[in-house]
Design a protein around this motif. Sequence first.
Motif, PDB file in Angstrom:
ATOM      1  N   TYR A 135       0.836  -1.204   0.000  1.00  0.00           N
ATOM      2  CA  TYR A 135       0.000   0.000   0.000  1.00  0.00           C
ATOM      3  C   TYR A 135       0.869   1.251   0.000  1.00  0.00           C
ATOM      4  CZ  TYR A 135      -3.672   3.306   1.118  1.00  0.00           C
ATOM      5  OH  TYR A 135      -4.529   4.369   1.075  1.00  0.00           O
ATOM      6  N   LEU A 136       1.907   1.238   0.846  1.00  0.00           N
ATOM      7  CA  LEU A 136       2.790   2.406   0.921  1.00  0.00           C
ATOM      8  C   LEU A 136       3.554   2.595  -0.393  1.00  0.00           C
ATOM      9  CD1 LEU A 136       4.256   2.142   4.540  1.00  0.00           C
ATOM     10  CD2 LEU A 136       2.513   3.713   3.690  1.00  0.00           C
ATOM     11  N   ASN A 137       3.801   1.469  -1.101  1.00  0.00           N
ATOM     12  CA  ASN A 137       4.499   1.576  -2.378  1.00  0.00           C
ATOM     13  C   ASN A 137       3.595   2.051  -3.505  1.00  0.00           C
ATOM     14  OD1 ASN A 137       6.988   0.915  -1.458  1.00  0.00           O
ATOM     15  ND2 ASN A 137       6.808  -1.279  -1.900  1.00  0.00           N
ATOM     16  N   GLY A 138       2.317   2.264  -3.193  1.00  0.00           N
ATOM     17  CA  GLY A 138       1.454   2.857  -4.201  1.00  0.00           C
ATOM     18  C   GLY A 138       0.304   2.000  -4.696  1.00  0.00           C
ATOM     19  N   MET A 139       0.146   0.767  -4.175  1.00  0.00           N
ATOM     20  CA  MET A 139      -0.960  -0.074  -4.641  1.00  0.00           C
ATOM     21  C   MET A 139      -2.252   0.339  -3.949  1.00  0.00           C
ATOM     22  SD  MET A 139       0.605  -3.890  -4.987  1.00  0.00           S
ATOM     23  CE  MET A 139      -0.863  -4.517  -5.762  1.00  0.00           C
ATOM     24  N   GLN A 140      -2.699   1.549  -4.206  1.00  0.00           N
ATOM     25  CA  GLN A 140      -3.814   2.065  -3.426  1.00  0.00           C
ATOM     26  C   GLN A 140      -5.170   1.566  -3.909  1.00  0.00           C
ATOM     27  OE1 GLN A 140      -3.482   6.213  -2.620  1.00  0.00           O
ATOM     28  NE2 GLN A 140      -1.528   5.892  -1.592  1.00  0.00           N
ATOM     29  N   MET A 141      -5.256   1.177  -5.181  1.00  0.00           N
ATOM     30  CA  MET A 141      -6.549   0.674  -5.661  1.00  0.00           C
ATOM     31  C   MET A 141      -6.820  -0.733  -5.135  1.00  0.00           C
ATOM     32  SD  MET A 141      -8.211   2.900  -7.094  1.00  0.00           S
ATOM     33  CE  MET A 141      -9.594   2.094  -7.901  1.00  0.00           C
ATOM     34  N   ALA A 142      -5.758  -1.436  -4.758  1.00  0.00           N
ATOM     35  CA  ALA A 142      -5.936  -2.829  -4.355  1.00  0.00           C
ATOM     36  C   ALA A 142      -6.488  -2.939  -2.932  1.00  0.00           C
ATOM     37  CB  ALA A 142      -4.611  -3.567  -4.454  1.00  0.00           C
ATOM     38  N   TYR A 143      -6.307  -1.899  -2.134  1.00  0.00           N
ATOM     39  CA  TYR A 143      -6.671  -2.027  -0.725  1.00  0.00           C
ATOM     40  C   TYR A 143      -7.579  -0.904  -0.254  1.00  0.00           C
ATOM     41  CZ  TYR A 143      -3.229  -5.615  -0.788  1.00  0.00           C
ATOM     42  OH  TYR A 143      -2.571  -6.749  -1.099  1.00  0.00           O
ATOM     43  N   PHE A 144      -8.345  -1.220   0.752  1.00  0.00           N
ATOM     44  CA  PHE A 144      -9.262  -0.249   1.334  1.00  0.00           C
ATOM     45  C   PHE A 144      -8.457   0.811   2.068  1.00  0.00           C
ATOM     46  CE2 PHE A 144     -12.785   1.232   3.936  1.00  0.00           C
ATOM     47  CZ  PHE A 144     -13.783   1.233   2.993  1.00  0.00           C
ATOM     48  N   PRO A 145      -8.776   2.107   1.889  1.00  0.00           N
ATOM     49  CA  PRO A 145      -7.955   3.151   2.502  1.00  0.00           C
ATOM     50  C   PRO A 145      -8.001   3.085   4.035  1.00  0.00           C
ATOM     51  CG  PRO A 145      -9.601   4.081   1.015  1.00  0.00           C
ATOM     52  CD  PRO A 145      -9.886   2.634   1.097  1.00  0.00           C
ATOM     53  N   PRO A 146      -6.840   3.262   4.680  1.00  0.00           N
ATOM     54  CA  PRO A 146      -6.722   3.019   6.122  1.00  0.00           C
ATOM     55  C   PRO A 146      -7.620   3.887   7.005  1.00  0.00           C
ATOM     56  CG  PRO A 146      -4.760   4.104   5.272  1.00  0.00           C
ATOM     57  CD  PRO A 146      -5.580   3.691   4.097  1.00  0.00           C
ATOM     58  N   PHE A 147      -7.709   5.179   6.695  1.00  0.00           N
ATOM     59  CA  PHE A 147      -8.473   6.049   7.600  1.00  0.00           C
ATOM     60  C   PHE A 147      -9.973   5.806   7.462  1.00  0.00           C
ATOM     61  CE2 PHE A 147      -4.406   8.158   7.279  1.00  0.00           C
ATOM     62  CZ  PHE A 147      -4.146   8.452   8.607  1.00  0.00           C
ATOM     63  N   LYS A 148     -10.393   5.563   6.201  1.00  0.00           N
ATOM     64  CA  LYS A 148     -11.792   5.234   5.965  1.00  0.00           C
ATOM     65  C   LYS A 148     -12.148   3.962   6.739  1.00  0.00           C
ATOM     66  CE  LYS A 148     -14.572   5.607   1.785  1.00  0.00           C
ATOM     67  NZ  LYS A 148     -14.452   5.655   0.324  1.00  0.00           N
ATOM     68  N   MET A 149     -11.201   3.029   6.709  1.00  0.00           N
ATOM     69  CA  MET A 149     -11.409   1.769   7.409  1.00  0.00           C
ATOM     70  C   MET A 149     -11.521   2.012   8.912  1.00  0.00           C
ATOM     71  SD  MET A 149      -9.071  -1.596   6.940  1.00  0.00           S
ATOM     72  CE  MET A 149      -9.666  -3.184   7.490  1.00  0.00           C
ATOM     73  N   LEU A 150     -10.680   2.903   9.422  1.00  0.00           N
ATOM     74  CA  LEU A 150     -10.707   3.228  10.859  1.00  0.00           C
ATOM     75  C   LEU A 150     -12.083   3.756  11.256  1.00  0.00           C
ATOM     76  CD1 LEU A 150      -8.815   3.849  13.488  1.00  0.00           C
ATOM     77  CD2 LEU A 150      -8.970   6.178  12.663  1.00  0.00           C
ATOM     78  N   PHE A 151     -12.629   4.670  10.436  1.00  0.00           N
ATOM     79  CA  PHE A 151     -13.932   5.252  10.772  1.00  0.00           C
ATOM     80  C   PHE A 151     -15.035   4.198  10.728  1.00  0.00           C
ATOM     81  CE2 PHE A 151     -11.581   9.055  10.423  1.00  0.00           C
ATOM     82  CZ  PHE A 151     -12.289  10.025  11.112  1.00  0.00           C
ATOM     83  N   LEU A 152     -14.970   3.320   9.718  1.00  0.00           N
ATOM     84  CA  LEU A 152     -15.978   2.262   9.633  1.00  0.00           C
ATOM     85  C   LEU A 152     -15.877   1.316  10.819  1.00  0.00           C
ATOM     86  CD1 LEU A 152     -15.946   1.400   5.856  1.00  0.00           C
ATOM     87  CD2 LEU A 152     -17.895   2.144   7.202  1.00  0.00           C
ATOM     88  N   ILE A 153     -14.643   0.992  11.206  1.00  0.00           N
ATOM     89  CA  ILE A 153     -14.437   0.074  12.319  1.00  0.00           C
ATOM     90  C   ILE A 153     -14.961   0.687  13.614  1.00  0.00           C
ATOM     91  CG2 ILE A 153     -12.578  -0.787  13.802  1.00  0.00           C
ATOM     92  CD1 ILE A 153     -11.185  -1.758  11.297  1.00  0.00           C
ATOM     93  N   ILE A 154     -14.767   2.012  13.761  1.00  0.00           N
ATOM     94  CA  ILE A 154     -15.267   2.677  14.959  1.00  0.00           C
ATOM     95  C   ILE A 154     -16.800   2.674  14.980  1.00  0.00           C
ATOM     96  CG2 ILE A 154     -15.479   4.953  16.033  1.00  0.00           C
ATOM     97  CD1 ILE A 154     -12.447   5.256  15.244  1.00  0.00           C
TER      98      ILE A 154
END
Length: 327
Positions: free
Chosen positions: A94-113
């Motif tokens: 993800y850090l190397n740029g594969m952003q389409m492959a994974y769910f964005p971290p902060f969005k995920m944090l909000f959903l998890i909360i």
Amino acid sequence: MFEELKERYRAFCEWQKVPHHVKPMSDEEHQCSTCGRRYVGNFCPQCGQSAQVGRYSFKNAFLLYLDVWGLGNRGMFRTIRDLFLRPGYMIRDYLNGMQMAYFPPFKMLFLIITLSLLVNTGLNIKGENRLQANHEHLVQDYQTSLGKGGQTDRGEQLTASGSEQQTASGSEQQAAAAKAPTADEEPPRKKVDTQTAFNKMALDFNEWQNNHMAIFNLILLIPLSWMLFLAFRHSPNIPDMRFAEFFVAMVYMSNLMSMVTIVMDFFCLDETLQIATYPLIIVPLKQLTGYGYVRCILSALLAFMLAMLLLFMAMLAVGIVYAIIMR
Ligand SMILES: [Zn+2]
């Protein structure tokens, strides 16, 4: 048998390191149902509509429903699977740029909360509102300590008036009579001891936390991230890591821990058992940085203790301010 298991484990470790592979595009030609353009590919180059759009079925209706939550197409399920099976390598990708492959971290944090709130306010096997129960417990603690403060106050007054009665029979009647009103003149304010002040702080803190769950989690992450960052910024795999990158990694790792915590909350397990999720940070750190287990465990322990110390000192400072204000 043992050899076979070993071979399987080796294959698993190899699989862990391989980045997500996007399927090759088909040569099939589509006609866009929005703008009518004919094209080859997954999305219309003119208006951006997906080539997958067809007649409605329950499956794509459900995907549209998930899309409201931001889950429709950004690989939420892949992200969850990879966070459990190859967390550090996934974060690296993800850090190397594969952003389409994974769910964005902060969005995920909000959903998890959001999910965590649902689970803790009633969506659990006991159907109980654990947040409210916890809050009421804190209110009770605060009131008990307030009551205690009041009682000792009244107790002192009682013994004082007792001694006054005894002396009243003596020759110092006037002196006692003069003393009593001065004691009454003082405003009847309750003495607030440190315990009460700290309980009040815990109560306010809990209220704030319940109302600002997402911000609270992020703020809590900062000291720990910073301490861990100091220990891991020059790692074999990423020799020049930035704090922003490490923080993104930390958000993914905390998402991993939160998912386990939510399952524990769903079964209404004791909150102290959440400590069991902390070791979950070790494997991602190892995979991401390339350090060995020993280095990762020691650094994580040290960083954790320092972050706790920082938080404890911050709490203590706030507690002292509370004690001064309430006195
Ligand atoms: Zn189009």
